[in-house]
Design an enzyme around this catalytic site. Structure first.
Site, mmCIF file in Angstrom:
data_model
loop_
_atom_site.group_PDB
_atom_site.id
_atom_site.type_symbol
_atom_site.label_atom_id
_atom_site.label_comp_id
_atom_site.label_asym_id
_atom_site.label_seq_id
_atom_site.Cartn_x
_atom_site.Cartn_y
_atom_site.Cartn_z
ATOM 1 N N HIS A 1 12.003 3.162 -9.218
ATOM 2 C CA HIS A 1 11.410 2.078 -10.008
ATOM 3 C C HIS A 1 10.427 2.732 -10.975
ATOM 4 C CE1 HIS A 1 12.758 -0.972 -6.969
ATOM 5 N NE2 HIS A 1 12.604 0.062 -6.160
ATOM 6 N N ASN B 1 14.290 -4.546 -11.168
ATOM 7 C CA ASN B 1 13.173 -5.503 -11.010
ATOM 8 C C ASN B 1 11.980 -5.137 -11.889
ATOM 9 O OD1 ASN B 1 12.900 -3.277 -9.274
ATOM 10 N ND2 ASN B 1 11.570 -4.374 -7.859
ATOM 11 N N ASP C 1 13.102 5.808 -3.416
ATOM 12 C CA ASP C 1 12.537 4.472 -3.657
ATOM 13 C C ASP C 1 11.169 4.610 -4.332
ATOM 14 O OD1 ASP C 1 12.383 1.724 -3.759
ATOM 15 O OD2 ASP C 1 11.822 1.460 -1.668
ATOM 16 N N HIS D 1 2.338 2.039 -7.866
ATOM 17 C CA HIS D 1 1.348 0.995 -8.155
ATOM 18 C C HIS D 1 0.018 1.710 -8.385
ATOM 19 C CE1 HIS D 1 4.035 -2.222 -6.806
ATOM 20 N NE2 HIS D 1 4.310 -1.491 -5.745
ATOM 21 N N GLY E 1 5.090 -0.130 -1.888
ATOM 22 C CA GLY E 1 5.712 0.911 -2.698
ATOM 23 C C GLY E 1 4.746 2.037 -2.976
#
Length: 448
Positions: A65, A97, A313, A317, A332
């Site tokens: 991500h 996402n 993964d 953040h 995450g």
């Protein structure tokens, strides 16, 4: 313009279950020749002595991500892809996402355009499924995206697919491999409500694997597998976190013929629930890091090939976001820079061979997603290569962490192995902590 050539001498090449000492010649983007005692065939060849080092294929991370577009205060394609090549990951598949979500063909192509301008690593994207975009899924060309991603448990981005009829139609009507995040939403909601009633918002972080429980994972994974068997869909279950789920997968079928496959992430192989006391929300992931027994069973399934792929993964953040109370701290963490060093550390500890690391991080993602001419060290393949010094220790600090969010769950950890060079499409993109100013990355292509 002359074709760029590089001759790597005396490398311990790791490929297809073997380690052998050899030279390797790169011409342009490709591996031209592998053999002993190769000599420069023209004066403009760059010669690199790799004596004592291991040469492995660039890793392919099938689940990241990178937060662009819309969440770029956490990370972006430029910053996170640089961290990836510093960690020996030369290709990535990024998740849908973002904001806006990658659930239309128009938004998918916009992301490809962004990556073409800023990425340091080769790139592709998952197309996101929702409760109401089946028409877009059916319009998608099989070579446009790496695969299809469905969230069967909610996570960052609120892309939950929870309509059983829609799910069945998606599974029946796509030839793409469907990658799924499996956690049962009803189980999690009930568990969370019980904990809020007991603790309020400041739930102790050690309760995270109780809230996002083994039962929630197993219920969802087993249902997805049942649906895949019923419809004939190709299913890839992301980030297994429980020992119980490993019983759902088999290891008798060759990977190229397997319709139902699985993956484990670095954090579930490294951390356990005992680490919450020290690491707190820094190791809050969905699915949750669980018990030492779960970790041991994940390792067992990885080594006996019920689990096919190791991924990250990677999901950054900011430290401010992660420092909130439990109900407000997002799940995450950033991992691409440290994933390969962490697995090599497990090699030093006797947990896994280098050949097996290469199989699970390089070869198998290429097989699963039909990636064209990457993931192996073979003549005619793209020269995505990583040189590793297995005996050059370094410690993870804030200062040498490259993620835009500026922190790592591995801070304070000393790794014995160091990535010294990363080649992307035949070019040195990273060398001894320095990056090329030129971006050599390409859009991944597929043999479909």
């Amino acid at each position: 313009m002359k074709t760029k050539k590089t001759l790597i001498k005396n490398a311990n090449i790791v490929n297809e279950g073997k380690i052998f000492n050899s030279d390797l010649l790169i011409e342009g983007q490709y591996i031209k020749k592998i053999g002993e005692s190769l000599t420069p065939n023209s004066p403009d060849v760059l010669v690199l002595d790799a004596e004592g080092k291991f040469l492995i294929p660039g890793a392919i991370d099938d689940q990241v991500h990178f937060r662009e577009p819309g969440l770029t205060h956490k990370g972006n394609i430029e910053t996170e892809s640089k961290a990836a090549i510093a960690g020996g990951i030369t290709s990535f598949i990024e998740m849908p996402n973002t904001n806006p979500q990658t659930t239309t063909i128009e938004k998918l192509e916009e992301k490809f355009d962004m990556a073409s301008k800023t990425s340091s690593a080769n790139y592709s994207f998952m197309f996101g499924g929702t409760n109401d975009n089946l028409d877009e899924i059916l319009k998608l060309d099989a070579n446009q995206a790496a695969g299809l991603k469905l969230f069967l448990g909610s996570s960052t981005g609120n892309m939950l697919v929870d309509d059983p009829e829609v799910l069945k139609k998606i599974f029946k009507n796509t030839k793409l491999r469907i990658s799924v995040h499996c956690e049962d939403e009803t189980t999690i909601k009930n568990n969370l409500q019980e904990h809020i009633e007991k603790y309020g918002d400041d739930i102790p972080i050690k309760q995270h694997p109780i809230i996002r429980s083994e039962e929630a994972c197993y219920l969802s994974s087993s249902r997805a597998i049942e649906l895949a068997k019923e419809t004939g869909a190709r299913l890839h279950v992301f980030h297994l976190s429980t020992g119980k789920e490993t019983s759902l997968f088999e290891n008798k079928t060759p990977l190229k013929d397997k319709k139902i496959t699985s993956e484990v992430c670095i954090h579930h192989l490294w951390f356990t629930d005992e680490d919450y006391d020290k690491k707190g929300t820094h190791i809050k992931w969905n699915p949750a890091v669980k018990t030492a027994k779960d970790r041991d069973q994940l390792w067992e399934a990885l080594l006996d090939d019920r689990i096919d792929v190791i991924a990250t993964d990677h999901a950054p953040h900011t430290i401010e976001e992660k420092s909130n109370v439990y109900t407000k701290a997002p799940s995450g963490g950033p991992l691409v820079q440290h994933a390969l060093p962490a697995m090599l550390e497990m090699h030093h500890r006797g947990k896994i061979s280098i050949e097996k690391i290469v199989e699970k991080m390089c070869h198998n993602p290429a097989i699963l997603f039909d990636v064209e001419r990457r993931g192996y060290i073979k003549e005619g393949y793209f020269a995505d290569l990583v040189l590793v010094d297995l005996n050059n220790p370094w410690t993870v600090t804030k200062e040498n962490t490259l993620y835009k969010c500026g922190w790592s769950p591995f801070e304070g950890t000393t790794f014995k192995s160091r990535i010294t060079h990363t080649f992307v499409n035949g070019n040195v993109a990273y060398q001894n902590s320095k990056f090329s100013e030129v971006k050599y990355a390409k859009r991944l292509t597929f043999n479909r």
